[in-house]
Design an enzyme around this catalytic site. Structure first.
Site, PDB file in Angstrom:
ATOM      1  N   ASP A  16       0.776  -0.894   0.088  1.00  0.00           N
ATOM      2  CA  ASP A  16      -0.093   0.174  -0.272  1.00  0.00           C
ATOM      3  C   ASP A  16       0.377   1.438   0.236  1.00  0.00           C
ATOM      4  OD1 ASP A  16      -2.614   1.012   0.599  1.00  0.00           O
ATOM      5  OD2 ASP A  16      -2.762   1.190   2.194  1.00  0.00           O
ATOM      6  N   ASN A  18       1.257   3.429  -3.134  1.00  0.00           N
ATOM      7  CA  ASN A  18       1.981   4.187  -4.412  1.00  0.00           C
ATOM      8  C   ASN A  18       1.153   5.120  -4.396  1.00  0.00           C
ATOM      9  OD1 ASN A  18       3.392   1.458  -4.505  1.00  0.00           O
ATOM     10  ND2 ASN A  18       1.420   0.548  -5.604  1.00  0.00           N
ATOM     11  N   ARG A  29      -0.156   9.009 -10.510  1.00  0.00           N
ATOM     12  CA  ARG A  29      -0.410   7.617  -9.999  1.00  0.00           C
ATOM     13  C   ARG A  29       0.343   6.433 -10.693  1.00  0.00           C
ATOM     14  NH1 ARG A  29      -4.110   7.611  -5.614  1.00  0.00           N
ATOM     15  NH2 ARG A  29      -3.934   5.107  -5.255  1.00  0.00           N
ATOM     16  N   HIS A  33       2.946   2.994  -9.444  1.00  0.00           N
ATOM     17  CA  HIS A  33       2.601   1.685  -9.157  1.00  0.00           C
ATOM     18  C   HIS A  33       4.225   1.248  -9.899  1.00  0.00           C
ATOM     19  CE1 HIS A  33      -1.170   2.100  -7.981  1.00  0.00           C
ATOM     20  NE2 HIS A  33      -1.449   2.525  -9.224  1.00  0.00           N
ATOM     21  N   THR A  62     -10.465  -7.518  -5.728  1.00  0.00           N
ATOM     22  CA  THR A  62     -11.832  -7.378  -6.932  1.00  0.00           C
ATOM     23  C   THR A  62     -12.425  -5.714  -6.584  1.00  0.00           C
ATOM     24  OG1 THR A  62     -12.468  -7.534  -4.683  1.00  0.00           O
ATOM     25  CG2 THR A  62     -12.533  -9.871  -6.634  1.00  0.00           C
ATOM     26  N   GLU A  63     -11.574  -3.887  -5.297  1.00  0.00           N
ATOM     27  CA  GLU A  63     -12.675  -3.286  -5.576  1.00  0.00           C
ATOM     28  C   GLU A  63     -11.957  -1.838  -5.923  1.00  0.00           C
ATOM     29  OE1 GLU A  63     -12.106  -4.907  -2.561  1.00  0.00           O
ATOM     30  OE2 GLU A  63     -14.222  -5.820  -2.308  1.00  0.00           O
ATOM     31  N   TRP A  65     -11.266  -2.399  -9.073  1.00  0.00           N
ATOM     32  CA  TRP A  65     -11.667  -2.426 -10.481  1.00  0.00           C
ATOM     33  C   TRP A  65     -12.564  -0.377 -10.238  1.00  0.00           C
ATOM     34  CZ3 TRP A  65     -10.723  -4.487 -14.441  1.00  0.00           C
ATOM     35  CH2 TRP A  65     -10.147  -5.967 -14.329  1.00  0.00           C
ATOM     36  N   LEU A 127      10.587 -20.689  -4.279  1.00  0.00           N
ATOM     37  CA  LEU A 127      10.172 -19.437  -4.127  1.00  0.00           C
ATOM     38  C   LEU A 127       8.666 -19.873  -5.037  1.00  0.00           C
ATOM     39  CD1 LEU A 127       9.458 -17.176  -1.829  1.00  0.00           C
ATOM     40  CD2 LEU A 127      10.186 -15.948  -4.167  1.00  0.00           C
ATOM     41  N   ARG A 188       1.136  -5.242   6.305  1.00  0.00           N
ATOM     42  CA  ARG A 188       0.899  -3.920   5.250  1.00  0.00           C
ATOM     43  C   ARG A 188       1.516  -3.075   5.242  1.00  0.00           C
ATOM     44  NH1 ARG A 188      -5.767  -2.804   4.750  1.00  0.00           N
ATOM     45  NH2 ARG A 188      -4.621  -0.408   2.562  1.00  0.00           N
ATOM     46  N   LEU A 195      -7.055  -5.070   6.800  1.00  0.00           N
ATOM     47  CA  LEU A 195      -6.539  -6.250   5.736  1.00  0.00           C
ATOM     48  C   LEU A 195      -7.182  -5.630   4.675  1.00  0.00           C
ATOM     49  CD1 LEU A 195      -7.551  -8.826   8.262  1.00  0.00           C
ATOM     50  CD2 LEU A 195      -5.212  -8.547   7.401  1.00  0.00           C
ATOM     51  N   SER A 196      -8.973  -4.611   4.425  1.00  0.00           N
ATOM     52  CA  SER A 196      -8.511  -4.771   3.639  1.00  0.00           C
ATOM     53  C   SER A 196      -9.138  -5.901   2.115  1.00  0.00           C
ATOM     54  CB  SER A 196      -7.901  -4.159   2.909  1.00  0.00           C
ATOM     55  OG  SER A 196      -7.832  -2.541   2.916  1.00  0.00           O
TER      56      SER A 196
HETATM   57  C1  FPP Z   1      -1.574   0.059  -3.146  1.00  0.00           C
HETATM   58  O1  FPP Z   1      -1.287   1.813  -3.090  1.00  0.00           O
HETATM   59  C2  FPP Z   1      -1.702  -0.526  -4.425  1.00  0.00           C
HETATM   60  C3  FPP Z   1      -2.162  -1.067  -6.145  1.00  0.00           C
HETATM   61  C4  FPP Z   1      -3.637  -1.122  -5.427  1.00  0.00           C
HETATM   62  C5  FPP Z   1      -1.438  -1.815  -6.664  1.00  0.00           C
HETATM   63  C6  FPP Z   1      -0.431  -2.223  -6.582  1.00  0.00           C
HETATM   64  C7  FPP Z   1       1.001  -2.555  -7.590  1.00  0.00           C
HETATM   65  C8  FPP Z   1       2.139  -2.837  -7.805  1.00  0.00           C
HETATM   66  C9  FPP Z   1       2.753  -2.611  -6.828  1.00  0.00           C
HETATM   67  C10 FPP Z   1       2.945  -2.852  -9.093  1.00  0.00           C
HETATM   68  C11 FPP Z   1       2.000  -3.999 -10.493  1.00  0.00           C
HETATM   69  C12 FPP Z   1       2.601  -4.797 -10.263  1.00  0.00           C
HETATM   70  C13 FPP Z   1       1.515  -5.771 -10.469  1.00  0.00           C
HETATM   71  C14 FPP Z   1       2.278  -7.033 -10.705  1.00  0.00           C
HETATM   72  C15 FPP Z   1       0.514  -6.219 -11.237  1.00  0.00           C
HETATM   73  P1  FPP Z   1      -2.570   2.369  -3.495  1.00  0.00           P
HETATM   74  O2  FPP Z   1      -2.515   2.374  -5.383  1.00  0.00           O
HETATM   75  O3  FPP Z   1      -4.010   2.023  -3.267  1.00  0.00           O
HETATM   76  O4  FPP Z   1      -1.648   3.654  -2.956  1.00  0.00           O
HETATM   77  P2  FPP Z   1      -2.798   5.143  -2.109  1.00  0.00           P
HETATM   78  O5  FPP Z   1      -3.524   3.734  -0.933  1.00  0.00           O
HETATM   79  O6  FPP Z   1      -1.844   5.314  -1.312  1.00  0.00           O
HETATM   80  O7  FPP Z   1      -4.206   5.719  -2.877  1.00  0.00           O
END
Ligand code: FPP
Length: 240
Positions: A16, A18, A29, A33, A62-63, A65, A127, A188, A195-196
């Site tokens: 979490d 990104n 954003r 990622h 699932t959320e 999207w 792994l 997390r 746990l979302s």
């Molecule tokens: C949560 O951060 C992250 C995600 C929903 C996406 C995770 C994706 C990657 C780490 C990279 C891509 C890799 C693959 C395998 C698809 P957030 O966007 O919810 O962050 P925020 O809470 O700060 O907005």
């Protein structure tokens, strides 16, 4: 210090932060990622080095999207970049990739690249890297209940034969799918304490470790700190 003799077998991570990382840097954003994907690569490598047997990451829920089309498309593009650029290394490192979640509805190119990766790493014995994609814990339990219901309807299973093990084996982590044990440790990042909808059934006895670091800044050192915290805890599983 890390105790190499008491490593968790299975670590699961909610990657979490990104979006907040990107915002702090005035970047879109998707740039967050992209940085998150690079961190994910490092953590896969490091898990392997530490002798962890199963690593599960929450890549897309699932959320998720509900996010903007640009962000959703961007995340799946990164998935394609990741599997295409890493496939050789994953094979060389004997990593087996699996998916938790129903990925049938993800964009075609992502699905194709992913299926190639699953196929070509299927027999690896190092792994096991589980990518939770279009994953939701409640959705997973609903699917298991439904599959079990169908077996009861066709007479191959009696209601009194529905044990916790039977439910477990119908989950995405179960013997009939990715075949991974419950995670001893769930991490997390980014300071959120929830746990979302991640591994709801499987995390019943997991140690939860929360790091304030945003996922793109999560490093092998932070990872080891989280494992040290896990090792410092006294796990009793409800007993004494
Ligand atoms: C949560 O951060 C992250 C995600 C929903 C996406 C995770 C994706 C990657 C780490 C990279 C891509 C890799 C693959 C395998 C698809 P957030 O966007 O919810 O962050 P925020 O809470 O700060 O907005």
């Amino acid at each position: 210090m890390l105790d190499k003799n008491r490593m968790p077998r299975h670590v699961a991570i909610i990657m979490d932060g990104n979006g907040r990382w990107a915002k702090k840097k005035n970047l879109p954003r998707v740039a967050g990622h992209n940085a998150g994907m690079k961190t994910m690569k490092k953590i896969v490598d490091h898990s392997d080095k530490l002798g962890i047997k199963y690593l599960t990451v929450y890549a897309f829920s699932t959320e998720n999207w509900k996010r903007s089309a640009a962000e959703v498309t961007g995340i799946f593009k990164l998935l394609v970049t990741y599997v295409n650029s890493e496939l050789k290394e994953l094979i060389d490192n004997n990593v087996k990739v699996t998916v938790l979640g129903d990925y049938s509805q993800i964009p075609q190119d992502a699905k194709k690249s992913l299926e190639k990766t699953l196929r070509e790493t299927r027999d690896n014995t190092g792994l096991q890297f589980n990518i939770a994609l279009n994953y939701g814990g409640r959705d997973e339990i609903r699917r298991a209940v439904r599959a079990i219901g169908e077996k009861v309807r066709d007479g191959s299973l009696l209601p009194e034969e529905i044990t916790e093990d039977v439910i477990g084996e119908h989950l995405f982590t179960g013997r009939l799918h990715a075949d991974a044990p419950d995670p001893e440790l769930v991490i997390r990042t980014s300071g959120e304490l929830r746990l979302s909808n991640f591994l709801l059934w499987q995390s019943a006895y997991s140690e939860l470790v929360f790091s304030n670091v945003l996922w793109p800044d999560f490093s092998p050192e932070e990872y080891e700190k989280a494992i040290e915290e896990y090792q410092s805890r006294d796990r009793r599983f409800g007993g004494r």
